[in-house]
Motif scaffolding. Structure first.
Motif, PDB file in Angstrom:
ATOM      1  N   GLU A   1      28.639  84.275  53.388  1.00 15.42           N
ATOM      2  CA  GLU A   1      29.339  85.557  53.370  1.00 15.42           C
ATOM      3  C   GLU A   1      28.332  86.657  53.075  1.00 15.42           C
ATOM      4  OE1 GLU A   1      32.765  85.682  50.746  1.00 15.42           O
ATOM      5  OE2 GLU A   1      32.965  83.509  50.926  1.00 15.42           O
TER       6      GLU A   1
ATOM      7  N   ASP B   1      28.775  90.361  51.770  1.00 15.29           N
ATOM      8  CA  ASP B   1      29.754  91.330  51.280  1.00 15.29           C
ATOM      9  C   ASP B   1      29.363  92.761  51.641  1.00 15.29           C
ATOM     10  OD1 ASP B   1      31.353  89.335  50.274  1.00 15.29           O
ATOM     11  OD2 ASP B   1      30.434  89.406  48.293  1.00 15.29           O
TER      12      ASP B   1
ATOM     13  N   TRP C   1      21.785  93.888  49.683  1.00 12.95           N
ATOM     14  CA  TRP C   1      22.881  93.102  50.240  1.00 12.95           C
ATOM     15  C   TRP C   1      23.438  92.195  49.155  1.00 12.95           C
ATOM     16  CZ3 TRP C   1      17.764  92.320  51.115  1.00 12.95           C
ATOM     17  CH2 TRP C   1      17.226  91.097  50.681  1.00 12.95           C
ATOM     18  N   GLU C   2      24.596  91.633  49.438  1.00 12.64           N
ATOM     19  CA  GLU C   2      25.137  90.573  48.597  1.00 12.64           C
ATOM     20  C   GLU C   2      25.554  89.438  49.519  1.00 12.64           C
ATOM     21  OE1 GLU C   2      28.875  89.707  45.702  1.00 12.64           O
ATOM     22  OE2 GLU C   2      27.754  91.555  45.342  1.00 12.64           O
TER      23      GLU C   2
ATOM     24  N   LYS D   1      26.644  85.171  49.800  1.00  8.43           N
ATOM     25  CA  LYS D   1      27.132  83.964  49.125  1.00  8.43           C
ATOM     26  C   LYS D   1      26.979  82.796  50.091  1.00  8.43           C
ATOM     27  CE  LYS D   1      30.571  86.579  46.594  1.00  8.43           C
ATOM     28  NZ  LYS D   1      31.909  87.114  46.730  1.00  8.43           N
TER      29      LYS D   1
END
Length: 143
Positions: A41, A43, A62-63, A65
């Motif tokens: 993912e 986000d 960025w983030e 997962k």
């Protein structure tokens, strides 16, 4: 009839099937458990500044997962999937794409890199009149 209970910790790094077999002298039965590694993912993906400035570093944030790898185009390349930012020299405006990948697949996000609008601070001539066979000197200051 004998019974058995148990548990074991497993650390799969990709989607996997686990098979439990139980048997006695008359038969064997199996049960299957499927563990799914979700897609990565993203986000968010953005720069810390409104525009890129050629010759100066830009911070991309960025983030992500569930990412095993992170790749950013525009010459940035592969970055540590455990990080959430990178400082890069971005020299060309246009789309910039981040891709997060793991064994289940990949996802991407893009942002549009823009240059600041130019500013004309001054534009004029040294003399306001034209004289025959004499050049006019134009001056300017632009950023």
């Amino acid at each position: 009839m004998a019974t058995s209970k148990g548990e074991i910790e497993v650390y799969p790094t990709e989607s996997a099937y686990f098979i439990l077999k139980a048997e006695n002298s008359q038969c064997m039965i199996t049960e299957v458990v499927e563990l799914i590694l979700p897609l990565p993912e993203l986000d968010f993906f953005h720069t810390t500044e409104e525009h890129i400035n050629i010759g100066y570093p830009t911070i991309l944030q960025w983030e992500a997962k569930n990412a095993a790898s992170i790749y950013i185009d525009k010459g940035v390349g592969h970055v540590d999937p455990n990080r959430s930012f990178v400082e890069a020299m971005l020299e060309v405006p246009g789309p910039c794409t981040i891709t997060a990948q793991n064994p289940s697949g990949s996802v991407s996000k893009s942002i549009e890199l823009t240059l600041p609008l130019p500013t004309i601070y001054k534009f004029g001539s040294r003399k306001p009149t034209i004289e025959e066979h004499t050049p006019v000197v134009l001056t300017w200051d632009i950023q």
